[in-house]
Motif scaffolding. Sequence first.
Motif, mmCIF file in Angstrom:
data_model
loop_
_atom_site.group_PDB
_atom_site.id
_atom_site.type_symbol
_atom_site.label_atom_id
_atom_site.label_comp_id
_atom_site.label_asym_id
_atom_site.label_seq_id
_atom_site.Cartn_x
_atom_site.Cartn_y
_atom_site.Cartn_z
ATOM 1 N N VAL A 134 -10.687 10.348 17.437
ATOM 2 C CA VAL A 134 -10.366 9.967 18.822
ATOM 3 C C VAL A 134 -11.128 10.773 19.864
ATOM 4 O O VAL A 134 -11.284 10.334 21.001
ATOM 5 N N GLY A 135 -11.604 11.957 19.477
ATOM 6 C CA GLY A 135 -12.354 12.771 20.428
ATOM 7 C C GLY A 135 -11.459 13.461 21.441
ATOM 8 O O GLY A 135 -10.231 13.314 21.434
ATOM 9 N N ILE A 136 -12.105 14.221 22.303
ATOM 10 C CA ILE A 136 -11.390 15.033 23.302
ATOM 11 C C ILE A 136 -12.075 14.793 24.653
ATOM 12 O O ILE A 136 -13.296 14.868 24.744
ATOM 13 N N PRO A 137 -11.294 14.521 25.702
ATOM 14 C CA PRO A 137 -11.922 14.323 27.012
ATOM 15 C C PRO A 137 -12.723 15.561 27.430
ATOM 16 O O PRO A 137 -12.268 16.690 27.218
ATOM 17 N N SER B 152 -7.991 20.017 8.842
ATOM 18 C CA SER B 152 -6.761 19.225 8.960
ATOM 19 C C SER B 152 -6.669 18.558 10.329
ATOM 20 O O SER B 152 -6.232 17.423 10.437
ATOM 21 N N ASN B 153 -7.156 19.218 11.378
ATOM 22 C CA ASN B 153 -7.230 18.543 12.680
ATOM 23 C C ASN B 153 -8.149 17.335 12.605
ATOM 24 O O ASN B 153 -7.823 16.258 13.106
ATOM 25 N N ALA B 154 -9.312 17.531 12.002
ATOM 26 C CA ALA B 154 -10.306 16.446 11.928
ATOM 27 C C ALA B 154 -9.699 15.233 11.231
ATOM 28 O O ALA B 154 -9.832 14.100 11.702
ATOM 29 N N ARG C 58 -9.775 23.925 27.453
ATOM 30 C CA ARG C 58 -8.394 24.411 27.272
ATOM 31 C C ARG C 58 -8.101 24.773 25.821
ATOM 32 O O ARG C 58 -7.190 25.559 25.543
ATOM 33 N N LEU C 59 -8.856 24.170 24.905
ATOM 34 C CA LEU C 59 -8.550 24.353 23.484
ATOM 35 C C LEU C 59 -9.034 25.711 22.986
ATOM 36 O O LEU C 59 -10.040 26.228 23.438
ATOM 37 N N GLY C 60 -8.283 26.266 22.045
ATOM 38 C CA GLY C 60 -8.590 27.609 21.552
ATOM 39 C C GLY C 60 -7.641 28.615 22.169
ATOM 40 O O GLY C 60 -7.656 29.784 21.824
ATOM 41 N N GLY D 291 1.670 18.978 15.302
ATOM 42 C CA GLY D 291 1.134 20.306 15.005
ATOM 43 C C GLY D 291 1.903 21.399 15.723
ATOM 44 O O GLY D 291 3.014 21.194 16.209
ATOM 45 N N THR D 292 1.302 22.563 15.755
ATOM 46 C CA THR D 292 1.937 23.712 16.398
ATOM 47 C C THR D 292 1.235 24.072 17.696
ATOM 48 O O THR D 292 1.760 24.838 18.493
ATOM 49 N N GLY D 293 0.036 23.560 17.901
ATOM 50 C CA GLY D 293 -0.743 23.961 19.067
ATOM 51 C C GLY D 293 -1.316 25.360 18.902
ATOM 52 O O GLY D 293 -1.806 25.960 19.857
ATOM 53 N N LEU D 294 -1.250 25.872 17.667
ATOM 54 C CA LEU D 294 -1.782 27.228 17.413
ATOM 55 C C LEU D 294 -3.024 27.212 16.528
ATOM 56 O O LEU D 294 -3.710 28.226 16.400
ATOM 57 N N GLY D 295 -3.296 26.067 15.941
ATOM 58 C CA GLY D 295 -4.389 25.987 14.961
ATOM 59 C C GLY D 295 -5.717 26.482 15.504
ATOM 60 O O GLY D 295 -6.334 27.390 14.939
ATOM 61 N N LEU D 296 -6.156 25.900 16.612
ATOM 62 C CA LEU D 296 -7.470 26.267 17.152
ATOM 63 C C LEU D 296 -7.465 27.673 17.748
ATOM 64 O O LEU D 296 -8.488 28.356 17.727
ATOM 65 N N ALA D 297 -6.320 28.106 18.262
ATOM 66 C CA ALA D 297 -6.229 29.473 18.785
ATOM 67 C C ALA D 297 -6.441 30.469 17.642
ATOM 68 O O ALA D 297 -7.134 31.483 17.802
ATOM 69 N N LEU D 298 -5.872 30.149 16.476
ATOM 70 C CA LEU D 298 -6.067 31.013 15.303
ATOM 71 C C LEU D 298 -7.514 30.961 14.827
ATOM 72 O O LEU D 298 -8.096 31.990 14.488
ATOM 73 N N LYS E 28 -6.447 14.625 10.864
ATOM 74 C CA LYS E 28 -5.295 14.160 11.655
ATOM 75 C C LYS E 28 -5.700 13.303 12.845
ATOM 76 O O LYS E 28 -5.030 12.326 13.172
ATOM 77 N N PHE E 29 -6.804 13.656 13.483
ATOM 78 C CA PHE E 29 -7.210 12.940 14.702
ATOM 79 C C PHE E 29 -8.282 11.885 14.435
ATOM 80 O O PHE E 29 -8.978 11.457 15.354
ATOM 81 N N THR E 30 -8.414 11.488 13.164
ATOM 82 C CA THR E 30 -9.369 10.430 12.816
ATOM 83 C C THR E 30 -8.613 9.228 12.273
ATOM 84 O O THR E 30 -7.862 9.345 11.308
ATOM 85 N N VAL F 101 -1.791 24.880 23.253
ATOM 86 C CA VAL F 101 -2.371 23.755 23.990
ATOM 87 C C VAL F 101 -2.439 22.542 23.063
ATOM 88 O O VAL F 101 -3.023 22.602 21.986
ATOM 89 N N GLN F 102 -1.790 21.455 23.472
ATOM 90 C CA GLN F 102 -1.918 20.177 22.769
ATOM 91 C C GLN F 102 -2.236 19.130 23.827
ATOM 92 O O GLN F 102 -1.684 19.161 24.917
ATOM 93 N N LEU F 103 -3.121 18.216 23.492
ATOM 94 C CA LEU F 103 -3.523 17.226 24.490
ATOM 95 C C LEU F 103 -2.705 15.951 24.318
ATOM 96 O O LEU F 103 -2.234 15.650 23.231
HETATM 97 P P1 ADP Z 1 -2.216 21.253 16.610
HETATM 98 O O1 ADP Z 1 -1.405 22.016 15.640
HETATM 99 O O2 ADP Z 1 -1.448 20.554 17.653
HETATM 100 O O3 ADP Z 1 -3.243 20.396 15.956
HETATM 101 P P2 ADP Z 1 -4.467 22.824 17.425
HETATM 102 O O4 ADP Z 1 -4.590 24.108 18.161
HETATM 103 O O5 ADP Z 1 -5.019 22.792 16.044
HETATM 104 O O6 ADP Z 1 -2.966 22.421 17.422
HETATM 105 O O7 ADP Z 1 -5.144 21.698 18.285
HETATM 106 C C1 ADP Z 1 -4.805 21.601 19.648
HETATM 107 C C2 ADP Z 1 -5.089 20.224 20.184
HETATM 108 O O8 ADP Z 1 -6.504 19.995 20.192
HETATM 109 C C3 ADP Z 1 -4.526 19.102 19.336
HETATM 110 O O9 ADP Z 1 -3.170 18.866 19.636
HETATM 111 C C4 ADP Z 1 -5.418 17.950 19.749
HETATM 112 O O10 ADP Z 1 -4.988 17.427 20.982
HETATM 113 C C5 ADP Z 1 -6.769 18.622 19.972
HETATM 114 N N1 ADP Z 1 -7.678 18.524 18.819
HETATM 115 C C6 ADP Z 1 -7.927 19.480 17.890
HETATM 116 N N2 ADP Z 1 -8.816 19.063 16.980
HETATM 117 C C7 ADP Z 1 -9.147 17.794 17.321
HETATM 118 C C8 ADP Z 1 -10.033 16.814 16.767
HETATM 119 N N3 ADP Z 1 -10.762 17.048 15.673
HETATM 120 N N4 ADP Z 1 -10.121 15.620 17.424
HETATM 121 C C9 ADP Z 1 -9.396 15.382 18.539
HETATM 122 N N5 ADP Z 1 -8.547 16.259 19.102
HETATM 123 C C10 ADP Z 1 -8.418 17.450 18.506
#
Ligand code: ADP
Length: 179
Positions: free
Chosen positions: A107-110, A75-77, A116-118, A134-141, A79-81, A122-124
């Motif tokens: 869009v990618g990530i710097p 869902s992140n993939a 910071r992710l995981g 989002g919740t900023g918890l997805g990748l941490a989970l 959402k950020f595409t 954390v949301q960028l």
């Molecule tokens: P969220 O619920 O905000 O998506 P996540 O923990 O899943 O929370 O992701 C944290 C942050 O990591 C996102 O807010 C986004 O900035 C970045 N991110 C995660 N996945 C991607 C991705 N596939 N492409 C670009 N940025 C991403």
Amino acid sequence: DLINDIRDMSKIEAGKHELDKELLSVDEIVRECLDLMSEQALQSNVTLKAELPSAPFSVYADRRAIKQILLNIVSNAVKFTPVNGSVVVRARAKERQCVLAVSDTGVGIPADQIYRLGNPFVQLRNNAGATGKGTGLGLALVRALSEMHGGTFKIESVEGHGTTVTVTIPLGSKVAMAA
Ligand code: ADP
């Protein structure tokens, strides 16, 4: 979503989240997740497909956790595409690990933000339009659930080009016995 994510995360952090492992068909789980995400992908005009090995394989893991891992990453993939992009889910068995890799053309990530992710909440800011949703918890989970299985979590990304999130889960001794 937020409440469920917080509940899961706090259970994991308190060491109270138990895994209920069973032998799972990786193909089946990947296909289920793609089915669940297909509507969201269609709406944003993002192509979503799976690349699965010709020989199906199984992993001894917690069904709900593996689905949560895949759904969060996919869902992140999506959402950020941006429109007309694509998301590919690859699954394979390598060196007694189930490797799940989700690549997007988003869009990618710097480079200096990936570390910071995981971590929870954390949301960028760079991800124009998508932040706040989002919740900023997805990748941490994703990270916590992978590590609970004895697996790993890795993010590779090129800003402006796309991201690959890779999770490994040990296939497990039950699979070794079956093989
Ligand atoms: P969220 O619920 O905000 O998506 P996540 O923990 O899943 O929370 O992701 C944290 C942050 O990591 C996102 O807010 C986004 O900035 C970045 N991110 C995660 N996945 C991607 C991705 N596939 N492409 C670009 N940025 C991403």
